[in-house]
Design a protein around this motif. Structure first.
Motif, PDB file in Angstrom:
ATOM      1  N   GLN A 167       0.854  -1.358  -0.115  1.00 50.19           N
ATOM      2  CA  GLN A 167       0.056  -0.062  -0.044  1.00 50.19           C
ATOM      3  C   GLN A 167       0.982   1.223  -0.174  1.00 50.19           C
ATOM      4  OE1 GLN A 167      -2.315   0.310   3.562  1.00 50.19           O
ATOM      5  NE2 GLN A 167      -0.930  -1.040   4.828  1.00 50.19           N
ATOM      6  N   ALA A 168       0.767   2.364  -0.693  1.00 50.23           N
ATOM      7  CA  ALA A 168       1.107   3.393  -0.926  1.00 50.23           C
ATOM      8  C   ALA A 168       0.408   4.530  -1.271  1.00 50.23           C
ATOM      9  CB  ALA A 168       2.347   3.286  -1.796  1.00 50.23           C
ATOM     10  N   PRO A 169       0.767   5.767  -0.894  1.00 48.47           N
ATOM     11  CA  PRO A 169      -0.088   6.904  -1.295  1.00 48.47           C
ATOM     12  C   PRO A 169      -0.636   7.237  -2.983  1.00 48.47           C
ATOM     13  CG  PRO A 169       1.793   7.571  -0.098  1.00 48.47           C
ATOM     14  CD  PRO A 169       2.146   6.213  -0.305  1.00 48.47           C
ATOM     15  N   THR A 170       0.132   6.584  -3.678  1.00 49.64           N
ATOM     16  CA  THR A 170      -0.091   6.554  -5.069  1.00 49.64           C
ATOM     17  C   THR A 170      -0.205   4.880  -5.716  1.00 49.64           C
ATOM     18  OG1 THR A 170       2.053   6.621  -5.943  1.00 49.64           O
ATOM     19  CG2 THR A 170       0.945   8.593  -5.585  1.00 49.64           C
ATOM     20  N   MET A 171      -0.688   4.781  -6.657  1.00 44.18           N
ATOM     21  CA  MET A 171      -0.983   3.501  -7.305  1.00 44.18           C
ATOM     22  C   MET A 171       0.555   2.958  -7.870  1.00 44.18           C
ATOM     23  SD  MET A 171      -2.702   0.805  -8.018  1.00 44.18           S
ATOM     24  CE  MET A 171      -4.183   1.085  -7.379  1.00 44.18           C
ATOM     25  N   GLU A 172       1.202   3.862  -8.531  1.00 41.27           N
ATOM     26  CA  GLU A 172       2.409   3.673  -8.953  1.00 41.27           C
ATOM     27  C   GLU A 172       3.418   3.081  -7.909  1.00 41.27           C
ATOM     28  OE1 GLU A 172       5.813   6.622 -10.502  1.00 41.27           O
ATOM     29  OE2 GLU A 172       4.383   6.283 -12.195  1.00 41.27           O
ATOM     30  N   GLU A 173       3.492   4.046  -6.854  1.00 43.07           N
ATOM     31  CA  GLU A 173       4.136   3.403  -5.706  1.00 43.07           C
ATOM     32  C   GLU A 173       3.792   2.262  -5.284  1.00 43.07           C
ATOM     33  OE1 GLU A 173       5.555   6.869  -2.718  1.00 43.07           O
ATOM     34  OE2 GLU A 173       3.724   7.607  -3.697  1.00 43.07           O
ATOM     35  N   ALA A 174       2.460   1.858  -5.096  1.00 43.40           N
ATOM     36  CA  ALA A 174       1.953   0.629  -4.590  1.00 43.40           C
ATOM     37  C   ALA A 174       2.508  -0.605  -5.463  1.00 43.40           C
ATOM     38  CB  ALA A 174       0.593   0.459  -4.465  1.00 43.40           C
ATOM     39  N   ASN A 175       2.523  -0.395  -6.821  1.00 42.40           N
ATOM     40  CA  ASN A 175       2.644  -1.242  -7.677  1.00 42.40           C
ATOM     41  C   ASN A 175       4.375  -1.481  -7.525  1.00 42.40           C
ATOM     42  OD1 ASN A 175       0.557  -2.081  -9.367  1.00 42.40           O
ATOM     43  ND2 ASN A 175       0.306  -0.117 -10.173  1.00 42.40           N
ATOM     44  N   GLU A 176       5.199  -0.247  -7.585  1.00 41.07           N
ATOM     45  CA  GLU A 176       6.697  -0.620  -7.337  1.00 41.07           C
ATOM     46  C   GLU A 176       7.071  -1.323  -6.034  1.00 41.07           C
ATOM     47  OE1 GLU A 176       8.702   3.227  -7.691  1.00 41.07           O
ATOM     48  OE2 GLU A 176       7.713   3.765  -9.487  1.00 41.07           O
TER      49      GLU A 176
END
Length: 148
Positions: free
Chosen positions: A110-119
């Motif tokens: 989990q992360a603030p953005t989808m891009e970060e969560a995917n990474e």
């Protein structure tokens, strides 16, 4: 108001800054809120015996998100569903190996953005062929703003 005049109270004076006290015309009024933010919750439940998954998103509380995910997981008969992740006001990504074998594992983040969560999920995932893992589920539980 507060007493003035010594031991034998002779009068009262306004408390500076208190309601009812006169304020200077140079002092701006405190800002009034224009609305309120409401949290959004998501959850994932998983059954190890059946591999069934239940998800919840845009729920108003952690408890509600977990209940919804567990209910959706059990809808096809799974009896061992457990909550594996909850998230609030964030994005969630779950990736799985393209090639399954010894030492492989999925990745969740989990992360603030989808891009970060995917990474972050990709970093947790281990694919049998050494390739990037494939997306399995992703969602963003975004807070909502209610105007007054």
């Amino acid at each position: 108001m507060y007493p003035i005049g010594g031991q034998g109270v002779q009068g009262c004076a306004p408390i500076p800054g208190a309601a009812g006290a006169q304020s200077s015309s140079n002092t701006p009024a405190p800002p009034r809120p224009t609305g309120q933010w409401h949290d959004a919750w998501g959850a994932i439940a998983h059954s190890k015996s059946t591999s069934l998954v239940g998800t919840a998103t845009a729920e108003t509380s952690r408890r509600s998100a977990e209940r919804t995910a567990l209910k959706k997981c059990a809808v096809e008969g799974a009896k061992d569903c457990t909550v594996v992740m909850t998230y609030s006001n964030q994005c969630f990504a779950w990736v799985v190996p393209r090639v399954v074998g010894p030492g492989t594992q999925s990745g969740m983040a989990q992360a603030p953005t989808m891009e970060e969560a995917n990474e972050l999920a990709q970093k947790e995932c281990k694919d049998g062929a050494g390739d990037a893992c494939k997306p399995f589920y992703s969602d963003c539980a975004e807070p909502t703003f209610e105007r007054f």
